[in-house]
Design an enzyme around this catalytic site. Structure first.
Site, mmCIF file in Angstrom:
data_model
loop_
_atom_site.group_PDB
_atom_site.id
_atom_site.type_symbol
_atom_site.label_atom_id
_atom_site.label_comp_id
_atom_site.label_asym_id
_atom_site.label_seq_id
_atom_site.Cartn_x
_atom_site.Cartn_y
_atom_site.Cartn_z
ATOM 1 C CB SER A 10 -0.977 0.064 1.236
ATOM 2 O OG SER A 10 -0.202 0.004 2.329
ATOM 3 C CG HIS A 231 -1.264 3.880 3.927
ATOM 4 N ND1 HIS A 231 -1.663 3.447 5.402
ATOM 5 C CD2 HIS A 231 -0.863 2.961 3.278
ATOM 6 C CE1 HIS A 231 -1.619 2.077 5.091
ATOM 7 N NE2 HIS A 231 -1.151 1.729 4.039
#
Length: 252
Positions: A10, A231
């Site tokens: 990711s 992230h």
């Protein structure tokens, strides 16, 4: 066009950075503004992006992920560039940080307690370097004409001595140790297998989630219309793309 294959988790896919990549499985969390797409646009490359949220080194090398073949099977030897961002899920890096955001009662649940166990994280770090070396060697073997570049993870925490919001300090200390270990293992794997390395972690030290110009997102809920917690955000993806393009002699 020159073929470019992007492999990874990711941290390369970019879950929650809108818009989604056309045709990508929704569960992959692949953004149309992730660093592979920005690099391909900047350098005029024909991109094959198989990055997938939740991927481990095993998913890259040998295991199917939610019905999708191992990522390495995408390589056919015609590539001129391959980027690799992997390893964080092997050591439980982001899951560890997500576990730290839970109330104390939930942190005592067995699955969460395992993530927060320093001994288990150390064991995972000891296993990830050979796994990363296997990735580098396998990619070099399958794509002998390609530049193969490991891209390590963007910084997710402020430096030692600075608070990371309300995250428990003991868990933050452990997460820093895991992040540092993952960077060392990635660098060692790149050197051992003759791959190149883009040090996104070093470049982003002053761009953690609590900084004035963050390249990553801090705690929160993983909602589909915004970058996932812990992230990269769009600025982070653009920054990594610039680093990769510059390492290839171009500009993003």
């Amino acid at each position: 066009m020159n073929r470019y294959v992007a492999l990874g988790s990711s941290m390369a896919a970019g879950p929650g950075i809108r818009p989604l990549a056309a045709g990508a499985p929704r569960v992959a969390g692949r953004s149309a503004r992730n660093y592979p797409r920005l690099v391909a646009h900047a350098l005029g490359l024909d991109l094959v992006d198989v990055t997938f949220s939740g991927a481990t080194t095993a998913h890259l090398l040998s295991e199917r992920q939610l019905g999708v073949p191992p990522q390495i099977e995408t390589l056919d030897g015609s590539e001129t560039l391959v980027t690799i961002t992997i390893g964080g899920n092997d050591v439980g890096y982001v899951p560890l940080l997500m576990g730290a955001t839970l109330p104390g009662l939930f942190r005592r649940l067995p699955a969460v307690a395992e993530l927060l166990d320093p001994g288990l994280r150390e064991q995972a770090l000891s296993e990830v370097e050979p796994a990363l070396q296997a990735v580098g060697a396998a990619v070099r073997s399958r794509s002998p004409r390609a530049r193969v570049i490991f891209v390590d993870y963007l910084t997710l925490l402020p430096p030692a001595g600075e608070r990371a919001g309300r995250l428990p300090e003991d868990v933050v200390h452990l997460a820093r140790h895991v992040a540092d270990g993952l960077q060392r293992c990635t660098a060692a794997a790149a050197a051992t297998t003759g791959c190149e390395l883009v040090r996104a972690g070093v470049a982003s030290r002053e761009h953690h989630p609590w900084s004035a110009q963050p390249w990553t997102v801090g705690p929160g809920l993983p909602l589909p219309w915004r970058p996932w917690p812990f992230h990269p955000n769009a600025a982070g993806m653009a920054a990594v793309a610039g680093l990769v393009a510059m390492s290839c002699g171009g500009r993003a």
